[in-house]
Design a protein around this motif. Structure first.
Motif, short mmCIF file in Angstrom:
data_model
loop_
_atom_site.label_atom_id
_atom_site.label_comp_id
_atom_site.label_asym_id
_atom_site.label_seq_id
_atom_site.Cartn_x
_atom_site.Cartn_y
_atom_site.Cartn_z
N GLU A 138 41.26 63.75 35.82
CA GLU A 138 42.58 63.17 36.00
C GLU A 138 42.81 61.93 35.14
O GLU A 138 43.95 61.65 34.75
CB GLU A 138 42.79 62.77 37.48
CG GLU A 138 42.79 63.94 38.44
CD GLU A 138 43.00 63.47 39.88
OE1 GLU A 138 44.06 62.90 40.16
OE2 GLU A 138 42.08 63.67 40.69
N GLY A 139 41.75 61.17 34.87
CA GLY A 139 41.91 59.95 34.11
C GLY A 139 42.45 58.82 34.96
O GLY A 139 42.58 58.93 36.18
N TYR A 140 42.81 57.73 34.29
CA TYR A 140 43.24 56.53 34.99
C TYR A 140 44.69 56.63 35.43
O TYR A 140 45.55 57.09 34.71
CB TYR A 140 43.06 55.31 34.07
CG TYR A 140 43.69 54.05 34.60
CD1 TYR A 140 43.05 53.30 35.58
CD2 TYR A 140 44.95 53.63 34.15
CE1 TYR A 140 43.63 52.14 36.08
CE2 TYR A 140 45.53 52.47 34.64
CZ TYR A 140 44.87 51.73 35.61
OH TYR A 140 45.45 50.60 36.11
N GLY A 141 44.95 56.15 36.63
CA GLY A 141 46.32 55.93 37.08
C GLY A 141 47.00 57.15 37.67
O GLY A 141 46.50 58.28 37.61
N CYS A 160 50.55 52.27 45.29
CA CYS A 160 49.64 52.38 44.16
C CYS A 160 48.93 51.04 44.00
O CYS A 160 49.59 50.01 43.77
CB CYS A 160 50.39 52.72 42.87
SG CYS A 160 51.15 54.36 42.87
N VAL A 161 47.62 51.04 44.11
CA VAL A 161 46.88 49.78 44.04
C VAL A 161 45.91 49.79 42.86
O VAL A 161 45.23 50.78 42.60
CB VAL A 161 46.12 49.49 45.35
CG1 VAL A 161 47.09 49.16 46.47
CG2 VAL A 161 45.25 50.67 45.77
N ASP A 162 45.87 48.67 42.13
CA ASP A 162 45.05 48.50 40.93
C ASP A 162 45.42 49.51 39.85
O ASP A 162 44.60 49.86 39.01
CB ASP A 162 43.56 48.61 41.27
CG ASP A 162 42.68 48.05 40.16
OD1 ASP A 162 43.16 47.17 39.42
OD2 ASP A 162 41.52 48.51 40.02
N CYS A 163 46.63 49.99 39.87
CA CYS A 163 47.12 50.95 38.88
C CYS A 163 48.62 51.10 39.10
O CYS A 163 49.17 50.60 40.08
CB CYS A 163 46.42 52.31 39.01
SG CYS A 163 46.62 53.09 40.63
N ILE A 184 51.05 47.74 43.57
CA ILE A 184 50.32 46.48 43.77
C ILE A 184 49.24 46.44 42.70
O ILE A 184 48.24 47.14 42.80
CB ILE A 184 49.71 46.39 45.18
CG1 ILE A 184 50.79 46.62 46.25
CG2 ILE A 184 49.02 45.05 45.39
CD1 ILE A 184 50.22 46.78 47.65
N ASP A 185 49.46 45.65 41.67
CA ASP A 185 48.60 45.72 40.49
C ASP A 185 48.40 44.32 39.91
O ASP A 185 49.02 43.35 40.36
CB ASP A 185 49.24 46.65 39.45
CG ASP A 185 48.23 47.24 38.46
OD1 ASP A 185 47.05 46.83 38.49
OD2 ASP A 185 48.64 48.10 37.66
N HIS A 186 47.54 44.24 38.89
CA HIS A 186 47.33 42.95 38.20
C HIS A 186 47.19 43.13 36.71
O HIS A 186 46.96 42.16 35.99
CB HIS A 186 46.10 42.23 38.77
CG HIS A 186 44.79 42.88 38.39
ND1 HIS A 186 43.70 42.16 37.96
CD2 HIS A 186 44.40 44.18 38.39
CE1 HIS A 186 42.69 42.99 37.71
NE2 HIS A 186 43.09 44.21 37.96
N HIS A 187 47.31 44.35 36.22
CA HIS A 187 47.16 44.59 34.79
C HIS A 187 48.40 44.13 34.03
O HIS A 187 49.50 44.11 34.55
CB HIS A 187 46.91 46.08 34.54
CG HIS A 187 45.59 46.55 35.06
ND1 HIS A 187 45.46 47.22 36.26
CD2 HIS A 187 44.33 46.44 34.56
CE1 HIS A 187 44.18 47.49 36.47
NE2 HIS A 187 43.48 47.03 35.46
#
Length: 601
Positions: A138-141, A160-163, A184-187
């Motif tokens: 699936e990969g990231y996100g 959606c957390v960290d993505c 909910i992310d930080h990127h």
């Protein structure tokens, strides 16, 4: 502090150590004066005052620094853009008993963020479904198929957390299928945002909270604080209902914060300080099981979270089943958790073997020794497991002190890569620029770490692009210098001294462990241990002794020096201090970072 003079004197005249680095004081002239003022006003030992000054602690802030507190350091959740929208929507789901789904990333920050929400919402009566994507398939996100399926299966709210910060199509698909999405992310993210109901991310361009250093789990914790507040305002906590005690979840916040290598300053330092106490109390049964399999007892350290617990949780997402770490952190059955912890431990051992082989191959690709690299490293391997490229990049960056990228090549002509940076170079921004310029197919991250996908035929162009950006942004190479906090002797490295130093921690990214220089000590004995480390004992002319170890030093200039240095001949050493516990006995230990031959008189 003021910029240092490039010609500043070297500590003990070490301008080139056995590792090819110079030793210089962490403090400039202003820092020395600040350290003296701290010592005079507080009565702290000079050595400890130098450590505080070297970490930017102001004279008037010493008391607050010495006692990190969430009460004083926790930011107001309302200062985050979209926090009100997110808290209202989640509170509504709690009040009406909606079906909630959580989509989390497969790393430790994602697993802890997801488990934090599972436990928080569970205490409020909800039973959210979760999805952690498979790194390989699936990969990231978030992806369109998964987000659509979650909505079609009845989820009216997807968290959606960290993505999710750049997942335009996937979030649009969920909305079309009838679900509201809260990210909910930080990127780092550009001006174009996905069509989410709300996106709480201190690194979005219109956020003024000033909390961009938070890990995703820290942002998630603040969302929980805000939801508790909203539910209180709505009089939800009545007739015996009690708000979830968020202090019981700080072990998860500490683990995710340390493992995502965000700066341990401000509220992050308070998160980790209080979270370590929560780990010691054993409130999370999954972490208790993991501590047992890792043989961790007593008060844990940030180092142990980052290098003993975190890698085991990560091992599931790297080379096993992506959801194993989440299952461990949300489980309750002690017997099942012991089985899960043992499985993660086995996977971690397999990961270590894969990493060792790939790292040796990566180093062999370089022009010259790893320690002599001056430009960003970009390496690729056709047999590398995609789950370990982040670890390869981390090891390369750590040893060479330059940004490093490791890429697992695919048969379709593309590659999946992971990158790690060094202080002063914003890797996340560079990767986003690479995507915008067409060098990368996709990518994202934050200042110190990033991931990307690229076509193999763009590999050299991307390496050149990264080198140009690095030389532009970091004209001087800080990695060729070891910053020394203070001189020290084996006799001065007492348990009491180390205990006082530990109060200045926890140490980690952005808040480095103090490095002490030991002049003209002698090696009493040295031996290989654990396959890759060198253990030794150092002594002074007056007979003071100190146990020491150089981690992963075998077959390096440092390891060769320690093993072969003439007995009785003086040697300058530098490193960090810790307390080693063995069979119930506690002793001081030096973790050697570098060594140097004393210059002639």
């Amino acid at each position: 502090m003021a910029l240092r003079d490039p010609g500043e004197p070297c500590v003990f005249n070490v301008n080139r150590s056995v590792s090819g680095r110079s030793w210089k004081s962490r403090l400039d002239a202003d820092g020395v004066r600040l350290a003296a003022a701290i010592a005079q006003q507080t009565g702290l030992p000079d050595m400890v005052s130098r450590v505080l000054a070297g970490r930017g602690v102001a004279l008037e802030g010493v008391d607050r620094f010495w006692q990190p507190s969430l009460k004083s350091d926790l930011p107001d959740p309302a200062t985050f853009t979209d926090m009100g929208l997110a808290a209202d929507r989640i509170a509504q789901a709690v009040e009406t008993g909606e079906r909630v789904a959580i989509f989390g990333d497969y790393d430790v920050d994602g697993a802890t963020s997801t488990s934090l929400l599972v436990r928080f919402l569970g205490a409020l009566g909800l039973h959210p479904v979760t999805h952690i994507p498979d790194r390989l398939t699936e990969g990231y996100g978030p992806s369109v198929p998964v987000m659509t399926r979650l909505a079609e299966e009845g989820a009216t709210l997807i968290l959606c957390v960290d993505c999710g910060a750049t997942s335009m199509d996937a979030i649009a698909a969920a909305a079309s299928a009838g679900a509201d999405v809260v990210v909910i992310d930080h990127h780092q993210v550009g001006a174009d945002l996905p069509p989410a109901f709300a996106m709480v991310n201190p690194n979005r361009q219109d956020d003024l909270s000033g909390q961009g250093h938070l890990a995703a789990v820290g942002v998630t914790f603040l969302v929980c604080v805000a939801v508790n507040g909203r539910l209180r305002e709505r009089n939800y906590f009545r007739d015996g209902r009690q708000p979830p005690d968020l202090r019981l979840l700080l072990d998860l916040v500490a683990l995710g914060t340390v493992c995502d290598v965000v700066p341990l300053t401000g509220v992050n330092r308070a998160f980790v300080t209080k979270g370590l106490l929560a780990v010691e109390k054993g409130w999370n049964p999954g972490l208790r099981a993991l501590c047992r399999v890792a043989r961790l007892y007593g008060t844990p350290t940030a180092y142990q979270l980052g290098f003993m617990l975190g890698p085991r949780i990560n091992a599931g997402g790297r080379i096993g089943k992506s959801g194993l770490g989440l299952d461990l952190l949300t489980g309750e059955d002690e017997a099942q958790l012991d089985v899960l912890a043992a499985e993660l431990d086995t996977l971690n051992q397999e990961r270590q073997a894969l990493e060792k082989t790939a790292l040796e191959e990566a180093v062999a690709m370089l022009d010259g020794p790893l320690e002599d690299q001056v430009l960003p490293i970009v390496v690729a391997g056709s047999d590398w497991h995609p789950g370990i490229v982040g670890l390869i990049a981390s090891r390369l960056s750590e040893k060479a002190n330059v940004p490093s990228v490791a890429i697992a090549l695919r048969e379709d002509g593309s590659g999946t890569g992971s990158a790690r940076s060094v202080p002063g170079f914003d890797l996340g921004t560079a990767v986003r620029e690479g995507v915008a310029s067409g060098l990368l197919i996709k990518g994202g991250g934050h200042e110190m770490a990033a991931g990307m996908t690229l076509a193999i035929d763009r590999l050299e162009a991307f390496a050149a692009f990264l080198s140009e950006r690095f030389q532009r942004d970091v004209p001087e190479r800080p990695g060729h210098t070891v910053r020394i906090d203070s001189p020290m002797t084996a006799g001065g490295a007492s348990l009491d001294t180390i205990g006082m130093l530990e109060k200045a921690g926890p140490f980690g990214a952005g808040h480095p462990a103090p490095v002490f220089a030991f002049p003209s000590h002698r090696i009493a004995y040295a031996e290989p241990v654990g396959g890759s480390h060198v253990r030794c004992r150092i002594v002074t002319d007056s007979g003071d002794r100190l146990g020491a170890i150089a981690f992963r030093a075998m077959n390096s200039p440092l390891g060769e020096t320690l093993l072969n240095h003439p007995k009785g001949a003086p040697l300058h050493l530098c490193g960090t201090l810790s307390i080693n516990t063995w069979r119930g006995e506690r002793s001081a230990q030096l973790s050697i970072r570098d060594a140097a031959l004393p210059s002639a008189p």
